[in-house]
Structure formats: C-alpha cells, structure tokens
Enzyme design. Structure first.
Site, short mmCIF file in Angstrom:
data_model
loop_
_atom_site.label_atom_id
_atom_site.label_comp_id
_atom_site.label_asym_id
_atom_site.label_seq_id
_atom_site.Cartn_x
_atom_site.Cartn_y
_atom_site.Cartn_z
N HIS A 93 0.86 -1.19 0.00
CA HIS A 93 0.00 0.00 0.00
C HIS A 93 0.89 1.24 0.00
O HIS A 93 1.67 1.47 0.92
CB HIS A 93 -0.92 0.01 1.22
CG HIS A 93 -2.09 -0.92 1.06
ND1 HIS A 93 -2.70 -1.57 2.10
CD2 HIS A 93 -2.77 -1.28 -0.07
CE1 HIS A 93 -3.70 -2.31 1.62
NE2 HIS A 93 -3.77 -2.15 0.32
N GLU A 139 1.64 3.94 2.95
CA GLU A 139 2.09 3.46 4.26
C GLU A 139 3.61 3.47 4.30
O GLU A 139 4.27 2.44 4.37
CB GLU A 139 1.49 2.06 4.50
CG GLU A 139 -0.04 2.11 4.47
CD GLU A 139 -0.72 0.73 4.35
OE1 GLU A 139 -0.02 -0.30 4.39
OE2 GLU A 139 -1.96 0.69 4.20
N HIS A 172 2.30 -3.34 6.99
CA HIS A 172 1.39 -2.26 6.61
C HIS A 172 1.42 -1.20 7.72
O HIS A 172 2.08 -1.36 8.73
CB HIS A 172 -0.04 -2.78 6.48
CG HIS A 172 -0.28 -3.65 5.28
ND1 HIS A 172 -1.08 -3.26 4.24
CD2 HIS A 172 0.18 -4.88 4.96
CE1 HIS A 172 -1.11 -4.21 3.32
NE2 HIS A 172 -0.35 -5.21 3.74
N GLU A 211 0.39 -4.25 11.25
CA GLU A 211 0.05 -2.83 11.10
C GLU A 211 0.98 -2.06 12.02
O GLU A 211 0.86 -2.11 13.24
CB GLU A 211 -1.41 -2.57 11.47
CG GLU A 211 -2.43 -3.28 10.58
CD GLU A 211 -2.61 -2.65 9.20
OE1 GLU A 211 -2.07 -1.54 8.97
OE2 GLU A 211 -3.28 -3.27 8.35
ZN LIG Z 1 -2.11 -1.49 4.12
#
Ligand SMILES: [Zn+2]
Ligand SMILES: *[C@@H]1O[C@H](CO)[C@@H](O)[C@H](O)[C@H]1NC(C)=O
Ligand SMILES: *[C@@H]1O[C@H](CO)[C@@H](O)[C@H](O)[C@H]1NC(C)=O
Ligand SMILES: *[C@@H]1O[C@H](CO)[C@@H](O)[C@H](O)[C@H]1NC(C)=O
Length: 432
Positions: A193, A196, A315, A390
């Site tokens: 992504h 990020e 992420h 995350e």
């Molecule tokens: Zn992500």
C-alpha cells in the site's frame, strides 16, 4: 555528470517535489462521524465515496473527495449520523505539518555510497534500490539495494521478480542461511500500500539488520520484498501523498488503480469492491496486476523449494498484529499457534519503547476482507505462521507518520522479529 553533483540536484528536486505530494488532495475534507456505525463507512468505502482513515479505531474518520462532499453529507443525514469537519482541506493541513523537508538535508545516500537505509528520512524508490545512471534526474530507493548486493553477494542476492505496470523493478532480497536451517524460509513483504511509508522504511531496516546479523540471520533463508508497489509509492512522492493502490490506468473512468491487497486469489472479491473509485477496488480478476502476479510467482517458487514457515506483510497503521482469515469467519489452521507466537512478537516489540501492539483476527479488527497476501499465503500456500503487521501509530499521525518515528519503529520491530524467528525456529537451534 558526476554522482556528487547529482546528489545536490536530487536534494533540490526532492525539496521542490514535497509539496507536490499534496496537490491532488486539495479540497479533500476529513470528517469525524459520531457513533459506532461501521457499515456506513464500509458502504462509503466500497462505493468509492470516501476513504476510511481510522480503520483500527472505532472507524470514525473518513476522508472525502471534494466532488463527493454533498452526497456523503446526504447519506449520513439520511442514516441519522452526525459528523463534524476535522480537516477543512487536507492539502493545506498536510503541508502545514510537513516535517519532511526540514529533515531531508541532514542525511544523504548515493549510488556510490549507501551503506544503510536512512533513519532520518523516508527514502524515495530510487534511493532504496539505482538502476538509472548518474545523469538521470531525479535518481531514486534502488541505491541501497544495489550497494547491499555489491557488498554481500553471494550471501545476499538482490534480484528483480518482475515489473510494475509502469515498468519499475520489484526487488527481492534473498539473505541465505548459513546451513543451520537451510531449507526453512520466511517471507517479508513491504510497501504493497503506497501511502504506508513506514512499511518499506522498516522493511529496509530489517533487510539491513538481517544481512549484517550473523546469529539470527543463520536460522532461515529470508526473502524480503521491501517495495511491492513501486509505482504507487512514486505517486505518493510526486502527486498524492495518500495514494494507496497501484497505478493501473482504467479507461473511461475518472479513477485509477487497483488495491493490490484485494487482488490475490483466495476468497477473491470478499470485502472488496467493483467500483473503480473505491480504495478497495479489486481489479478485473484475481492476479490481474503484474505486481501481485510477480509476488505470487516468487512466493510459490520459495514454497515449492523450501519449507516456507512464516509470512509477514508490513502495513500501517494501527499497531496490530493480525492473523488470517480476513475473508471468512472460520478459524484458519494453526490459529492457536499463530496467536501464541504473535504474543512472543508483541511482547518483544514492547521492550524497546513500550509500544503496545495488539493481536487480533484481521477480519474482526479491520473488517471482513480477502484477496490479501495473508489469506492467500495461509489458504493457498498453507504457510503455518502468517501475519499482517500494522505498524505505528495509533492514529495521531496515521499514514503521514513523522520521520522521527522511523528509528524507534525499526528498533522495536527488529526486537519482535528476533523473538519470533527464534520462537518458530523448527530445529530448536539456540543462539549462544
Ligand atoms: Zn495497508
Ligand atoms: C453491519 O453489517 C453486519 C454484517 O454484514 C451485520 O451483521 C450488522 O447487522 C450490520 N449492522 C448494522 C447496524 O446495520
Ligand atoms: C548482484 O551482484 C552480482 C555479482 O556481482 C551481479 O551479477 C548481479 O547483477 C548483482 N545484482 C544487482 C541487482 O545489482
Ligand atoms: C528444544 O530445546 C529445549 C531446551 O533446550 C529442550 O527441552 C527440548 O527437548 C528441545 N526440543 C527438541 C524437539 O529438540
């Protein structure tokens, strides 16, 4: 032209570029919604009307394209949901709190010398990895990886596993175990992504640590793709700092890009969107995108040859260690073991800076969604330990995390990596 003068030009180029990151966010607003109404925000996300910024929290903050402000307002009123404007203009807001440019000049990295990833700046794609010759401006993330390969080859091997839509290399770093557990592999994925930024930054530091570390690095054959979505990443530097998807151009549509983390072939389509403008647009078919196809092919090759035991996709943000499935409610095989090793990881992460990472099922914490790396690695490859990590933070800076968080983030995640690698190590080899 010599590298030296190019370096100065790069600095100037980067300085003038940094406000371009915010240009296409002009007029975007961020609203805080009152009440716990997950389904409304998911509805807006799926229809491409808004983006959920605060996924990890109670899902209350959304960003809205200027052309959708009225319609979102109408839908929220209809549902009886109050909102207040948190940010009037996202471009103005981000520009005002931009710490990037002030930091940029303190550290440099060049094709000729880039011994380690930068800790005080986020690196451009070309800096991470330098395919372009010295007289190409602006040069860029590739510098570090080329230096790494030149220094450590053949113990460390940097290869391209494929090309992005716009023709950039997707680099894989293979750090070979030195015989202890030869045949047992782990896979780390960063940067799928685009916005990020802390993900590729931490992933590159993990590359650096693992390449230099002569104890933990011996335990596994480590495969790392620090930048899975180079086109999207470039776009966040040049045009839209909050871009998430790849750079697939969709004819006859105002919107571009496919969410690469909804494009994998396991429960494809679940929790994803058909709408081009949605941040979770899944693409025309599973693996329609060269980026996901390259990753899949490389992961399959590793899995065929070796015992691929651990996969982590990095992420941000939210400070969660998530385990699959995200797309179905049944428990994935080895859920108990994934939670147990996950605790080993999060406990170790908290040691350096007392940062709290929570462990949860991805479908529960971040809403039901599949077509992601983690579900595919679990459901198709059958990897025992699979996580989506995350990274920082809890939401105060979110995607635009300050450069002062790079060093503490990579320090704490390295502690977690060390601990989980020792813990999943099948040969019970202990370090002295
Ligand atoms: Zn992500
Ligand atoms: C939200 O969606 C879930 C799953 O589709 C459903 O079970 C729940 O009832 C919905 N909640 C509301 C408030 O509509
Ligand atoms: C890595 O080094 C080897 C040996 O010098 C070389 O053949 C290979 O092309 C290098 N790879 C990259 C990506 O620079
Ligand atoms: C692993 O090491 C521990 C501690 O040294 C020992 O008690 C255990 O029996 C070992 N397990 C295997 C499978 O070798």
């Amino acid at each position: 032209m010599r590298c030296h003068s190019v370096k100065q030009l790069v600095l100037i180029a980067t300085i003038t570029l940094s406000s371009a990151q915010y240009q296409s966010l002009s007029g975007y607003q961020v609203w805080a919604l009152n009440g716990d109404i997950p389904n409304v925000s998911i509805h807006l996300l799926k229809n491409g009307l808004a983006d959920i910024l605060d996924f990890a929290g109670p899902r209350k903050q959304i960003s809205i394209h200027p052309k959708n402000l009225e319609e979102v307002d109408r839908i929220l009123n209809q549902e009886g949901i109050h909102h207040r404007v948190l940010i009037e203009d996202l471009a103005v807001y981000l520009e005002s709190r931009d710490v990037l440019r002030k930091k940029r000049q303190t550290e440099t990295c060049s094709l000729a010398s880039c011994p380690k990833p930068l800790s005080e700046s986020f690196m451009t794609f070309e800096e991470m990895c330098c395919k372009k010759s010295c007289n190409n401006i602006p040069p860029q993330m590739e510098w570090y990886l080329i230096n790494l390969n030149a220094t450590y080859y053949p113990r460390v091997e940097v290869t391209s596993i494929g090309k992005s839509i716009e023709g950039r290399n997707i680099w894989q770093v293979f750090i070979k175990s030195s015989a202890c557990n030869e045949g047992t592999a782990i896979w780390l994925e960063g940067g799928i992504h685009a916005r990020e930024w802390i993900s590729p930054a931490v992933t590159l530091h993990l590359v650096n640590r693992l390449a230099r570390d002569c104890s933990i690095g011996k335990l596994f054959d480590v495969y790392i793709v620090p930048m899975a979505n180079p086109d999207g990443y470039e776009y966040t530097w040049n045009t839209n700092r909050l871009w998430r998807k790849n750079r697939r151009i969709i004819p006859d549509s105002d919107c571009d890009g496919v969410d690469l983390n909804r494009n994998w072939d396991f429960d494809y389509g679940v929790g994803a969107s058909d709408a081009y403008c949605s941040e979770i647009y899944k693409g025309v078919s599973a693996f329609s995108e060269p980026e996901t196809l390259s990753l899949k092919t490389a992961m399959e090759a590793v899995n065929q040859e070796k015992n691929l035991i651990l996969v982590i996709a990095l992420h941000s943000y939210g400070q969660y260690l998530l385990y699959p499935y995200g797309g179905r409610t049944e428990s994935a095989p080895f859920t108990t073991e994934m939670i147990e090793k996950g605790k080993v990881f999060t406990r170790a992460v908290s040691h350096s800076h007392e940062t709290v990472f929570r462990i949860d099922n991805s479908g529960v914490a971040y809403s039901q969604a599949s077509g992601a790396t983690d579900d595919w690695a679990k459901g198709v490859l059958g990897v025992k330990y699979v996580y989506t990590l995350e990274l920082r933070d809890g939401g105060s800076e979110g995607f635009v995390l300050g450069v002062d968080k790079i060093a503490p983030s990579e320090e704490e995640i390295w502690e977690g990596m060390r601990a989980i690698l020792l813990s999943v190590n099948p040969s019970n080899y202990t370090l002295l």
